[in-house]
Design an enzyme around this catalytic site. Structure first.
Site, PDB file in Angstrom:
ATOM      1  CB  CYS A  37      46.921  18.147 101.126  1.00 41.66           C
ATOM      2  SG  CYS A  37      48.208  17.173 101.888  1.00 41.66           S
ATOM      3  CG  ASP A  38      47.313  23.088 103.437  1.00 40.15           C
ATOM      4  OD1 ASP A  38      47.006  23.882 102.549  1.00 40.15           O
ATOM      5  OD2 ASP A  38      46.645  22.907 104.464  1.00 40.15           O
TER       6      ASP A  38
END
Lengths: 179, 171
Positions: free
Chosen positions: B127-128
């Site tokens: 993810c981020d």
């Protein structure tokens, strides 16, 4: 409506279209386009030939060619451009050189639009300068490519070998032989 | 009017021009002081990377991988990358070839992704960045569902883009 009178709005438009067509098919137009294309490519090749390192970086940034051909492409493409540019100006192998220019422009247009519209990335063009600090253009660049592309099509189809160096020397030779 | 030459002769001359350009280019390059290698050394390599995991990461969780390990999986082309961020983030940019599987809407998106996971040897969830634990949650879920080779790339989108690695846009 009187069929004997072709005037009227439609007639005028038709006449203008016909004139435009004639201009497009004219060998003088081809000569002008040839010079524009030739000088453009000649100018475009010089900086790239002078700075192959920078130009190869730009070619790599396009991320289209596999990395092992990037350098060879960057080394040789500017020379093909240079030769084509000179041949267009001098009128040597006009069909072949205008065809090559046409193909090159088509490839450039596709490569640019691929990066601008599909990948959404705006990269250095590497068109006229190998400088990595040159400004990015995107859409403006595509417009220019398409105009040049049209010119190359015109030259390829309608050059009629008008005002070429080989023709010039041929005429001199004939004159000399007929004396 | 002059007769047009045959198209094959036009092509032949064009090929000649290309060959001439090629030869002159190579020759000029080998004699020029600014010449470059014929085959360049392009691409990226990671010279140092670290593994930072969130506090909630347990030893029995799916394997956490560093940027260079993730890059290796990416280059092997055998790994499926799963992007756990929301769909809008995925659309505005993701690791090249990754599939979107937002953790928040797992039930909605999983059926779509399932078919591509069938014979995957490796699944890399991201993810981020380290602050984001969605990838860990997703990896746990997949491991529980019985998938093999599930990995978590905690560096995620942040490390990947910082390294200038391949990305793409759109859905």
């Amino acid at each position: 409506m009187d069929p004997g009178r072709p005037a009227g709005r439609k007639g005028v438009v038709e006449k203008q279209m016909k004139l435009l067509k004639e201009i497009f098919r004219d060998k003088h137009t081809a000569l002008v386009f040839r010079m524009v294309l030739g000088l453009t490519f000649l100018y475009a090749s010089l900086d790239k030939i002078a700075y192959p390192q920078n130009f190869s970086q730009i070619v790599y940034n396009y991320k289209i060619l596999p990395s092992f051909v990037v350098n060879i492409f960057a080394i040789t493409l500017p020379w093909v451009e240079l030769i084509c540019g000179l041949f267009l100006i001098g009128g040597i192998f006009l069909e072949s050189s205008s065809l090559l220019i046409l193909i090159l422009l088509a490839v450039f247009t596709i490569a640019t639009s691929f990066n601008v519209f599909i990948r959404g990335i705006d990269i250095q063009c590497g068109c006229f300068t190998a400088s990595l600090a040159a400004k990015k253009q995107g859409a403006e660049l595509l417009f220019r490519d398409v105009i040049l592309l049209l010119m190359s099509v015109q030259v390829f189809l309608f050059n009629q070998n008008f005002a070429t160096l080989p023709g010039f020397y041929q005429r001199i030779l004939y004159r000399w032989l007929l004396k | 009017m002059r007769q047009r030459q045959s198209f094959s002769s036009v092509l032949l001359k064009a090929a000649g021009i290309v060959c001439a350009g090629f030869v002159i280019g190579i020759l000029n390059n080998s004699f020029s002081p600014r010449g470059i290698e014929l085959v360049g050394n392009w691409g990226n390599k990671v010279i140092s990377d670290s593994l930072v995991v969130p506090n909630s990461y347990e030893p029995e969780d799916p394997e956490a991988v560093t940027l260079s390990q993730a890059l290796k999986s990416f280059e092997s082309e055998k790994a499926v990358f799963l992007d756990c961020r929301v769909k809008e983030d995925f659309d505005s940019g993701h690791i090249k070839g990754a599939l979107s599987l937002p953790w928040e809407e797992f039930e909605v998106y999983f059926p779509e992704v399932k078919s591509s996971l069938g014979d995957a040897k490796e699944i890399v969830a991201y993810c981020d960045g380290t602050e984001c634990e969605l990838s860990l949650l997703l990896a746990r879920e997949l491991a529980q569902l019985g998938y093999q080779g599930v990995k978590v790339f905690f560096g995620g989108w942040l490390e990947w883009t910082r390294a200038g690695l391949p990305v793409e846009k759109g859905s």
